[in-house]
Design a protein around this motif. Sequence first.
Motif, PDB file in Angstrom:
ATOM      1  N   LEU A   1      42.363  44.724  36.009  1.00 11.56           N
ATOM      2  CA  LEU A   1      42.856  46.085  35.824  1.00 11.56           C
ATOM      3  C   LEU A   1      42.184  46.983  36.846  1.00 11.56           C
ATOM      4  O   LEU A   1      40.959  47.119  36.852  1.00 11.56           O
ATOM      5  N   VAL A   2      42.989  47.584  37.720  1.00  7.87           N
ATOM      6  CA  VAL A   2      42.478  48.423  38.795  1.00  7.87           C
ATOM      7  C   VAL A   2      43.031  49.826  38.596  1.00  7.87           C
ATOM      8  O   VAL A   2      44.247  50.008  38.496  1.00  7.87           O
TER       9      VAL A   2
ATOM     10  N   ARG B   1      38.036  45.237  34.455  1.00 10.24           N
ATOM     11  CA  ARG B   1      38.132  46.260  35.497  1.00 10.24           C
ATOM     12  C   ARG B   1      37.520  45.737  36.792  1.00 10.24           C
ATOM     13  O   ARG B   1      36.382  45.269  36.803  1.00 10.24           O
ATOM     14  N   THR B   2      38.294  45.823  37.859  1.00  7.77           N
ATOM     15  CA  THR B   2      37.844  45.332  39.156  1.00  7.77           C
ATOM     16  C   THR B   2      38.328  46.278  40.245  1.00  7.77           C
ATOM     17  O   THR B   2      39.053  47.228  39.978  1.00  7.77           O
TER      18      THR B   2
ATOM     19  N   ALA C   1      40.755  42.099  42.703  1.00  7.90           N
ATOM     20  CA  ALA C   1      41.944  41.734  41.927  1.00  7.90           C
ATOM     21  C   ALA C   1      42.882  40.870  42.757  1.00  7.90           C
ATOM     22  O   ALA C   1      43.393  39.857  42.273  1.00  7.90           O
ATOM     23  N   ARG C   2      43.088  41.242  44.017  1.00  5.14           N
ATOM     24  CA  ARG C   2      43.978  40.481  44.888  1.00  5.14           C
ATOM     25  C   ARG C   2      43.454  39.064  45.091  1.00  5.14           C
ATOM     26  O   ARG C   2      44.177  38.087  44.934  1.00  5.14           O
TER      27      ARG C   2
ATOM     28  N   TYR D   1      45.066  35.857  35.997  1.00  7.69           N
ATOM     29  CA  TYR D   1      46.449  35.437  35.998  1.00  7.69           C
ATOM     30  C   TYR D   1      47.364  36.555  36.482  1.00  7.69           C
ATOM     31  O   TYR D   1      48.399  36.301  37.074  1.00  7.69           O
ATOM     32  N   ILE D   2      46.970  37.793  36.198  1.00  3.97           N
ATOM     33  CA  ILE D   2      47.784  38.950  36.538  1.00  3.97           C
ATOM     34  C   ILE D   2      46.861  40.051  37.029  1.00  3.97           C
ATOM     35  O   ILE D   2      45.710  40.152  36.606  1.00  3.97           O
ATOM     36  N   SER D   3      47.384  40.893  37.890  1.00  3.03           N
ATOM     37  CA  SER D   3      46.672  42.065  38.365  1.00  3.03           C
ATOM     38  C   SER D   3      47.538  43.293  38.120  1.00  3.03           C
ATOM     39  O   SER D   3      48.709  43.314  38.502  1.00  3.03           O
ATOM     40  N   VAL D   4      46.972  44.307  37.460  1.00  3.86           N
ATOM     41  CA  VAL D   4      47.673  45.561  37.195  1.00  3.86           C
ATOM     42  C   VAL D   4      46.913  46.663  37.909  1.00  3.86           C
ATOM     43  O   VAL D   4      45.718  46.847  37.677  1.00  3.86           O
ATOM     44  N   THR D   5      47.619  47.409  38.781  1.00  4.32           N
ATOM     45  CA  THR D   5      46.984  48.465  39.553  1.00  4.32           C
ATOM     46  C   THR D   5      47.660  49.794  39.268  1.00  4.32           C
ATOM     47  O   THR D   5      48.875  49.923  39.427  1.00  4.32           O
TER      48      THR D   5
END
Length: 176
Positions: free
Chosen positions: A56-57, A90-91, A96-97, A106-110
Amino acid sequence: MFAFLSTGTELRRFSKGVLPRLAVLVMLFIPLLYGVLYLWAFWDPIGNLNHLPVALVSEDAGATVAGHHENFGAQVVKQLDDRQDLKWERTSASQARSGVEDGTYYISVTLPKNISRQAVSPTTDQPVSPQVLVRYNDSNSFLASTLGKEAMGQVRAAIAQQFGTRYAKTALVGLQ
């Protein structure tokens, strides 16, 4: 005549000795073990989503509304953390990439930098829908990507709640 009908068949060798009997048991056990592991892996995937690591970014810079600084990205992040439907971590954007590429997440949310400005855009002449960047990697796990796409409904709901609340407050203040 058929060889398996004669009294000296190869099948009789399996009844003599320990090693042939053990080989038959192993051949029967392997499919059973595979079936059990397959069922265990897919048992209640939705009930175990809180173990699915998701990056989560929040890059939101916030926005100033009527002289008051608000950060809607932070509010959405807090709401997602409180719900704990997924394992939110949180990253930074680069972590995250790379985490999605190497299988850490598994997933990245920005949440982008301008999401707060998008939240206050209904009060302007040019309203804009909020944009959220989501990154999947199907090579990590097809089931995780599929469940992650379903879980993005939770993110959509959290954002809709924050923006809906903000829009309702703005509309009520405008009516006064």
